[in-house]
Design a protein around this motif. Structure first.
Motif, short mmCIF file in Angstrom:
data_model
loop_
_atom_site.label_atom_id
_atom_site.label_comp_id
_atom_site.label_asym_id
_atom_site.label_seq_id
_atom_site.Cartn_x
_atom_site.Cartn_y
_atom_site.Cartn_z
N GLN A 1 -1.07 -21.10 3.94
CA GLN A 1 -0.61 -20.68 2.62
C GLN A 1 -1.74 -20.46 1.64
O GLN A 1 -1.62 -19.67 0.70
CB GLN A 1 0.36 -21.72 2.06
N ASP A 2 -2.89 -21.15 1.83
CA ASP A 2 -3.99 -21.02 0.88
C ASP A 2 -4.94 -19.87 1.24
O ASP A 2 -5.96 -19.68 0.58
CB ASP A 2 -4.77 -22.33 0.78
N VAL A 3 -4.61 -19.11 2.28
CA VAL A 3 -5.42 -17.95 2.67
C VAL A 3 -4.64 -16.68 2.33
O VAL A 3 -3.45 -16.58 2.62
CB VAL A 3 -5.73 -17.98 4.18
N LEU A 4 -5.33 -15.72 1.72
CA LEU A 4 -4.65 -14.48 1.37
C LEU A 4 -4.25 -13.70 2.62
O LEU A 4 -5.01 -13.62 3.58
CB LEU A 4 -5.58 -13.59 0.53
N PRO A 5 -3.05 -13.10 2.60
CA PRO A 5 -2.70 -12.16 3.67
C PRO A 5 -3.51 -10.89 3.47
O PRO A 5 -4.23 -10.74 2.49
CB PRO A 5 -1.20 -11.92 3.43
N HIS A 6 -3.39 -9.96 4.37
CA HIS A 6 -4.01 -8.65 4.15
C HIS A 6 -3.21 -7.60 4.91
O HIS A 6 -2.54 -7.91 5.89
CB HIS A 6 -5.48 -8.65 4.58
N MET B 1 -6.15 -1.48 2.76
CA MET B 1 -6.14 -0.53 1.65
C MET B 1 -5.90 -1.22 0.30
O MET B 1 -6.12 -0.62 -0.75
CB MET B 1 -5.09 0.55 1.89
N GLU B 2 -5.44 -2.48 0.31
CA GLU B 2 -5.18 -3.18 -0.94
C GLU B 2 -6.42 -3.28 -1.81
O GLU B 2 -6.33 -3.42 -3.03
CB GLU B 2 -4.61 -4.58 -0.67
N SER B 3 -7.61 -3.20 -1.20
CA SER B 3 -8.85 -3.28 -1.97
C SER B 3 -9.07 -2.05 -2.84
O SER B 3 -9.89 -2.07 -3.77
CB SER B 3 -10.05 -3.47 -1.03
N LEU B 4 -8.35 -0.97 -2.55
CA LEU B 4 -8.54 0.29 -3.27
C LEU B 4 -7.51 0.50 -4.37
O LEU B 4 -7.61 1.47 -5.11
CB LEU B 4 -8.47 1.47 -2.28
N THR B 5 -6.53 -0.39 -4.48
CA THR B 5 -5.45 -0.18 -5.44
C THR B 5 -5.60 -1.06 -6.67
O THR B 5 -6.31 -2.07 -6.66
CB THR B 5 -4.08 -0.45 -4.79
N HIS B 6 -4.90 -0.69 -7.72
CA HIS B 6 -4.94 -1.42 -8.99
C HIS B 6 -4.16 -2.72 -8.89
O HIS B 6 -4.58 -3.77 -9.40
CB HIS B 6 -4.35 -0.54 -10.10
N THR B 7 -3.01 -2.68 -8.21
CA THR B 7 -2.09 -3.81 -8.14
C THR B 7 -1.69 -4.05 -6.69
O THR B 7 -1.63 -3.11 -5.90
CB THR B 7 -0.83 -3.54 -8.99
N TRP B 8 -1.44 -5.32 -6.36
CA TRP B 8 -1.02 -5.65 -5.00
C TRP B 8 0.14 -6.65 -5.08
O TRP B 8 -0.02 -7.76 -5.55
CB TRP B 8 -2.20 -6.24 -4.23
N LEU B 9 1.30 -6.21 -4.62
CA LEU B 9 2.47 -7.08 -4.49
C LEU B 9 2.66 -7.41 -3.02
O LEU B 9 2.60 -6.52 -2.17
CB LEU B 9 3.74 -6.40 -5.02
N HIS B 10 2.90 -8.68 -2.74
CA HIS B 10 3.12 -9.08 -1.35
C HIS B 10 4.46 -9.78 -1.22
O HIS B 10 4.78 -10.69 -2.00
CB HIS B 10 2.00 -10.00 -0.87
N MET B 11 5.24 -9.38 -0.20
CA MET B 11 6.55 -9.98 0.06
C MET B 11 6.45 -10.90 1.27
O MET B 11 5.73 -10.60 2.22
CB MET B 11 7.59 -8.90 0.26
N TYR B 12 7.16 -12.02 1.19
CA TYR B 12 7.09 -13.07 2.20
C TYR B 12 8.45 -13.37 2.80
O TYR B 12 9.50 -13.10 2.19
CB TYR B 12 6.60 -14.39 1.58
N TYR B 13 8.43 -14.02 3.97
CA TYR B 13 9.57 -14.77 4.49
C TYR B 13 9.22 -16.26 4.41
O TYR B 13 8.06 -16.64 4.59
CB TYR B 13 9.84 -14.44 5.95
#
Length: 244
Positions: A168-173, A178-190
């Motif tokens: 949980q303490d490690v970022l997904p990717h 490509m998330e490094s190139l965008t302004h905003t990053w939303l991530h959805m979980y189960y």
């Protein structure tokens, strides 16, 4: 310069985004299969058309327009009406025609300008990533894609599958970074709760904007996505962290 905001119109999500997306920004929406990515993106366009009188464009790169219609048939959305009134547009490029999407950027830009499109969804980037032979080519291709999208002057959501974090303490990717190139990053979980698999969303990145930093559960109903804050106090609390 004052930040211009584009509201999603989704209950609770605009709170998490400190009002909404930044106008003209490009956002990554990632998560595992079936978590609700396409639902959220479609709701963003529908709310734009119905609540804010903003024309939306849904670009389908994995499936077809007919399959998208079939997938959302259970929701209380009249997309056919929005199409008839030209508040919702579709472009579909089956996976074997993804290269045409890249080669026809000027035509897409002209369509966006002519019809006054303000919101765009690209679902998903996977077929584009598969066009390239290696990581270096793919990175250059993505940089070109981002540059082309910026010329549209739209508020855009890109959809991508992800590679889950190990803890949980490690970022997904996302699978292609490509998330490094965008302004905003939303991530959805189960996540599991009392033996039931549930869904949640987190704002992982929003350049120059104080945003909500907690993972917030969500539900998907016939009307789309609702964010489920634990308490009303949590919902209205000020963001505590700034991520650039």
């Amino acid at each position: 310069m004052k930040r211009e905001i584009v509201q999603t119109g989704i209950e609770g999500l605009d709170t998490m985004l400190n009002g909404g997306f930044t106008k003209g920004s490009i956002s990554m929406l990632s998560g595992p299969t079936g978590c609700g990515k396409s639902t959220l993106a479609m709701q963003f366009l529908i709310n734009g058309a119905e609540k804010y009188n903003e024309t939306g464009l849904y670009i389908v790169l994995e499936e077809t327009k007919d399959s998208v219609y079939s997938n959302i048939s259970g929701y209380n959305w009249d997309i056919a009406k929005l199409e008839r009134t030209k508040k919702m547009l579709f472009l579909d490029y089956p996976i074997h025609e993804a290269n045409q999407f890249l080669s026809k950027n000027s035509a897409i830009e002209e369509l966006i300008s002519t019809l006054g499109v303000e919101r765009v969804v690209i679902d998903s980037i996977m077929p584009i990533a598969l066009l390239f032979q290696n990581d270096d080519e793919r990175q250059r291709g993505f940089l070109t894609l981002i540059s082309n999208i910026q010329k549209w002057n739209t508020t855009t959501i890109l959809i991508s599958e992800d590679t889950p974090a190990t803890t949980q303490d490690v970022l997904p990717h996302t699978k292609y970074g490509m998330e490094s190139l965008t302004h905003t990053w939303l991530h959805m979980y189960y996540f599991y709760d009392s033996g039931e698999r549930k869904r949640a969303l987190e704002v992982l990145k929003m350049k120059g904007v104080q945003h909500f930093t907690k993972i917030v559960p969500l539900e998907i109903t016939n009307n789309g996505i609702n964010m489920l804050f634990a308490t009303e106090k949590e919902k209205i609390s000020s963001p505590k962290k700034k991520i650039v």
